[in-house]
Design an enzyme around this catalytic site. Structure first.
Site, PDB file in Angstrom:
ATOM      1  N   LYS A  57       1.019  -1.191  -0.084  1.00 40.16           N
ATOM      2  CA  LYS A  57      -0.141  -0.002   0.310  1.00 40.16           C
ATOM      3  C   LYS A  57       1.071   1.658  -0.053  1.00 40.16           C
ATOM      4  CE  LYS A  57      -3.987  -0.939  -0.168  1.00 40.16           C
ATOM      5  NZ  LYS A  57      -4.405  -1.612  -1.440  1.00 40.16           N
ATOM      6  N   ARG A 245      -8.159   3.444  -2.376  1.00 40.63           N
ATOM      7  CA  ARG A 245      -9.648   3.133  -2.686  1.00 40.63           C
ATOM      8  C   ARG A 245     -10.253   5.105  -1.916  1.00 40.63           C
ATOM      9  NH1 ARG A 245      -7.958  -2.007  -0.528  1.00 40.63           N
ATOM     10  NH2 ARG A 245      -8.825  -3.474  -2.649  1.00 40.63           N
ATOM     11  N   TYR A 247     -12.243   6.093   1.209  1.00 35.31           N
ATOM     12  CA  TYR A 247     -12.410   5.149   2.623  1.00 35.31           C
ATOM     13  C   TYR A 247     -13.016   6.408   3.548  1.00 35.31           C
ATOM     14  CZ  TYR A 247      -7.980   3.960   1.992  1.00 35.31           C
ATOM     15  OH  TYR A 247      -6.710   4.165   1.813  1.00 35.31           O
TER      16      TYR A 247
HETATM   17  P1  A3P Z   1      -4.950   3.741  -0.728  1.00 34.52           P
HETATM   18  O1  A3P Z   1      -5.621   2.467  -2.178  1.00 34.52           O
HETATM   19  O2  A3P Z   1      -5.486   3.069  -0.052  1.00 34.52           O
HETATM   20  O3  A3P Z   1      -5.266   5.157  -1.554  1.00 34.52           O
HETATM   21  P2  A3P Z   1       0.146  -0.593  -3.415  1.00 34.52           P
HETATM   22  O4  A3P Z   1       0.508  -1.085  -4.928  1.00 34.52           O
HETATM   23  O5  A3P Z   1       1.360  -1.203  -3.427  1.00 34.52           O
HETATM   24  O6  A3P Z   1      -1.151  -1.842  -3.240  1.00 34.52           O
HETATM   25  O7  A3P Z   1      -0.457   0.874  -3.160  1.00 34.52           O
HETATM   26  C1  A3P Z   1      -1.444   1.254  -3.024  1.00 34.52           C
HETATM   27  C2  A3P Z   1      -1.475   2.767  -3.167  1.00 34.52           C
HETATM   28  O8  A3P Z   1      -1.290   3.018  -4.253  1.00 34.52           O
HETATM   29  C3  A3P Z   1      -3.188   3.002  -2.916  1.00 34.52           C
HETATM   30  O9  A3P Z   1      -3.809   2.842  -1.699  1.00 34.52           O
HETATM   31  C4  A3P Z   1      -3.380   4.363  -3.504  1.00 34.52           C
HETATM   32  O10 A3P Z   1      -2.805   5.255  -2.419  1.00 34.52           O
HETATM   33  C5  A3P Z   1      -1.486   4.611  -4.375  1.00 34.52           C
HETATM   34  N1  A3P Z   1      -1.261   5.851  -5.528  1.00 34.52           N
HETATM   35  C6  A3P Z   1       0.421   6.075  -5.561  1.00 34.52           C
HETATM   36  N2  A3P Z   1      -0.043   6.541  -6.914  1.00 34.52           N
HETATM   37  C7  A3P Z   1      -1.197   6.315  -7.735  1.00 34.52           C
HETATM   38  C8  A3P Z   1      -1.656   6.257  -9.102  1.00 34.52           C
HETATM   39  N3  A3P Z   1      -1.290   6.555  -9.674  1.00 34.52           N
HETATM   40  N4  A3P Z   1      -2.977   5.622  -9.065  1.00 34.52           N
HETATM   41  C9  A3P Z   1      -3.631   4.879  -8.394  1.00 34.52           C
HETATM   42  N5  A3P Z   1      -2.966   4.818  -6.509  1.00 34.52           N
HETATM   43  C10 A3P Z   1      -2.061   5.476  -6.360  1.00 34.52           C
END
Ligand code: A3P
Length: 292
Positions: A57, A245, A247
């Site tokens: 995340k 997401r 939330y």
């Molecule tokens: P959230 O869904 O909690 O906001 P990972 O790919 O390591 O699981 O990380 C997911 C997180 O990447 C997402 O967490 C989001 O905040 C972040 N993120 C950063 N850049 C992003 C982008 N361009 N598009 C979507 N999510 C992004």
């Protein structure tokens, strides 16, 4: 001196040397004797030269996707069993051996000028949305403040949520194996707000060419609330629903608890960054100054 069939001999050996039971894979091409006995169909040139490491995340999918857009970089083949990451270094896949890992980087996959890369692994809302019973039965605050007499599933989830944020702990372990010059640290909040700048700096660190301007490749998508891949005609291709997401905001008491909880870890992180000559990111300065 007694002997035995190979398997019995191996059993005997590991009874005597249990500390050697876990294999430690190295690069077979580093040693000419290994290279000679290795399968002709395997080729060390495809072992990844770039690893994306970091806790879950933290934007690792976004980073992986943006890297894959670069013509000089080739990602691993998708894995049918381990979801996004290959998960070679952090679980039992390691025991499947280097050949298992290399199957995701076949020799014909990249042209010779391309560098292969993969995303090593590096949570409450995430597993809650995946139907996790513990995350659905307890509030975030109950999870993070669970004490050591709480039921084991709750403690496990607490640890799963809190431990990955102890960045300095994990960085120190990587620094024990790699020199700090091999490590490029990315600020997750900057990757989110200014991905083109982050990607432009990263390309310089990786010394890859051609240098491509990510300002032209990424476009802010107001509906998604994130930067996405620009695909022409003013359209965008964003990451899936599970990335970015929506939330409810965190309760203030949880934010306060986390700030206190992470103070020693963030102090250690700040010291580590100064020690290896890297900038202290704004979020870390803010965290530490508002504690004083
Ligand atoms: P959230 O869904 O909690 O906001 P990972 O790919 O390591 O699981 O990380 C997911 C997180 O990447 C997402 O967490 C989001 O905040 C972040 N993120 C950063 N850049 C992003 C982008 N361009 N598009 C979507 N999510 C992004």
């Amino acid at each position: 001196l007694a002997s035995a069939p190979p398997l019995a001999l191996a059993d005997k050996y590991f009874q005597l040397r249990p500390d050697e039971l876990n294999p430690l894979w190295g690069n077979p091409c580093d040693d000419i004797r290994h290279r000679r006995i290795w399968s002709k169909s395997k080729w060390c040139g495809t072992l990844p030269k770039v690893l994306v490491i970091g806790p879950q995340k933290t934007g690792s999918t976004a980073l992986y996707t943006f890297l894959a857009m670069h013509p000089a970089l080739a990602p691993n083949l998708p894995s049918p069993t381990t979801y996004e990451e290959l998960q070679f270094f952090n679980n039992n896949n390691y025991l499947k051996g280097l050949d298992w890992y290399l199957n995701f980087f076949p020799p014909n996959m990249s042209n010779t000028t391309q560098i292969t890369f993969e995303k090593a692994y590096s949570w409450y809302q995430h597993i809650r949305s995946h139907g996790d019973v513990v995350a659905n039965n307890y509030t975030f605050h109950t999870v993070i403040t669970a004490n050591d007499s709480a039921p084991k599933p709750l403690r496990d989830l607490r640890n799963r949520c809190l431990n990955p944020g102890k960045y300095s702990h994990y960085l120190e372990r990587w620094l024990a194996e790699y020199s700090s010059h091999q490590l490029h640290i990315i600020d997750g909040s900057l990757l989110r707000s200014e991905p083109a700048g982050v990607m432009n700096t990263l390309q310089k660190f990786l010394k890859i060419s051609p240098h491509i301007d990510y300002n032209k490749l990424l476009k802010y998508d107001a509906k998604k609330g994130f930067f996405c891949q620009a695909v022409g005609n003013d359209r965008t291709k964003c990451l899936g629903k599970s990335k970015g997401r929506i939330y409810p905001p965190m309760e203030e008491r949880s934010a306060k608890f986390l700030k206190r909880y992470y103070t020693p870890h963030n102090t250690a992180l700040s010291k580590l960054l100064v020690r290896i000559g890297r900038p202290v990111p704004q979020w870390l300065k803010d965290e530490l100054s508002s504690n004083g």
